[in-house]
Design a protein around this motif. Structure first.
Motif, short mmCIF file in Angstrom:
data_model
loop_
_atom_site.label_atom_id
_atom_site.label_comp_id
_atom_site.label_asym_id
_atom_site.label_seq_id
_atom_site.Cartn_x
_atom_site.Cartn_y
_atom_site.Cartn_z
N GLU A 46 0.83 -1.21 0.00
CA GLU A 46 0.00 0.00 0.00
C GLU A 46 0.87 1.26 0.00
O GLU A 46 1.97 1.29 0.55
CB GLU A 46 -0.91 -0.01 1.22
N THR A 47 0.32 2.31 -0.61
CA THR A 47 0.96 3.62 -0.59
C THR A 47 0.19 4.53 0.36
O THR A 47 -1.02 4.65 0.25
CB THR A 47 0.99 4.25 -1.99
N VAL A 48 0.89 5.12 1.30
CA VAL A 48 0.27 6.02 2.28
C VAL A 48 0.92 7.38 2.14
O VAL A 48 2.00 7.52 1.55
CB VAL A 48 0.43 5.48 3.72
N SER A 49 0.26 8.39 2.68
CA SER A 49 0.83 9.74 2.62
C SER A 49 0.79 10.37 4.00
O SER A 49 -0.23 10.28 4.70
CB SER A 49 0.06 10.61 1.62
N GLY A 50 1.91 11.00 4.37
CA GLY A 50 1.96 11.66 5.66
C GLY A 50 1.85 10.68 6.80
O GLY A 50 2.04 9.46 6.64
#
Length: 204
Positions: A46-50
């Motif tokens: 998965e790609t997460v941000s912050g």
């Protein structure tokens, strides 16, 4: 033929008894059968941000505080970008790559620099020792992306709003203004007072 005197036999027995606890505990606390620790989120790849929320799952064992010596229970440790394999009975380090959740947490807010990172969960016993056999999750890989300006502004606004709410809740309540006491004389108009005076004095 080797002869063992009673004194030598007592010495050997004393040393053996002294070493017995450490030998028995060298492999760590026994874990429950079919115990499994895993990630609820994020998912592998998965790609997460912050900052993101990391949720821990556990089956066939319980979660408790460090220091609580309950059978069949332990507490979570998050390994970040760790390549080494932990052995049964090995103490879990405490550093930036080995995060301890000694209060029995089952989720945590994680903030990592942009890029690819590996995550792994390890269940430790009351003394932060790896169980025997180890209760370790599959290692997952996530990608942390850069937060957009809009996301950063939203996070800043949310933080400021929370701070204002906390300050407002902590501030002492302002006392209500005192209301003047109303007397019967204050409710009478000048005309009604003159009329009553004329009635009682006999003049109209």
């Amino acid at each position: 033929m080797l002869r063992i005197t009673s004194r030598r036999f007592c010495l050997i027995l004393t040393i053996s008894l002294a070493l017995a606890p450490s030998l028995l505990s060298a492999k760590g606390t026994k874990s429950a059968k079919d115990a499994r620790v895993y990630f609820i989120s994020p998912a592998d790849g998965e790609t997460v941000s912050g900052p993101f929320i990391c949720r821990f799952g556990l089956r066939n064992m319980g979660v408790t505080h460090a220091g609580d010596d309950f059978a069949g229970s332990g507490h979570h440790h998050l390994l970040i970008d760790v390549d080494e394999t932990m052995q049964a009975g090995e103490a879990i380090p405490r550093d930036k790559k080995h995060i301890h959740y000694a209060a029995g947490e089952t989720e945590a807010r994680i903030e990592l620099p942009p890029g690819k990172h590996t995550l792994q969960l390890v269940l430790g016993d009351t003394k932060h020792i790896n169980f025997d056999p180890p209760v370790v999750s599959e290692k997952i890989m996530i990608t942390v992306g850069k937060s957009s300006g809009e996301e950063q502004a939203r996070a800043t606004r949310s933080t400021n709003e929370r701070r204002k709410l906390m300050e407002r809740a902590a501030a002492p309540a302002e006392p209500l203004p005192l209301q003047p006491t109303v007397t019967p004389e204050m409710t009478k108009s000048p005309e009604s007072s003159d009329f009553i005076s004329r009635v009682f004095s006999g003049t109209r």
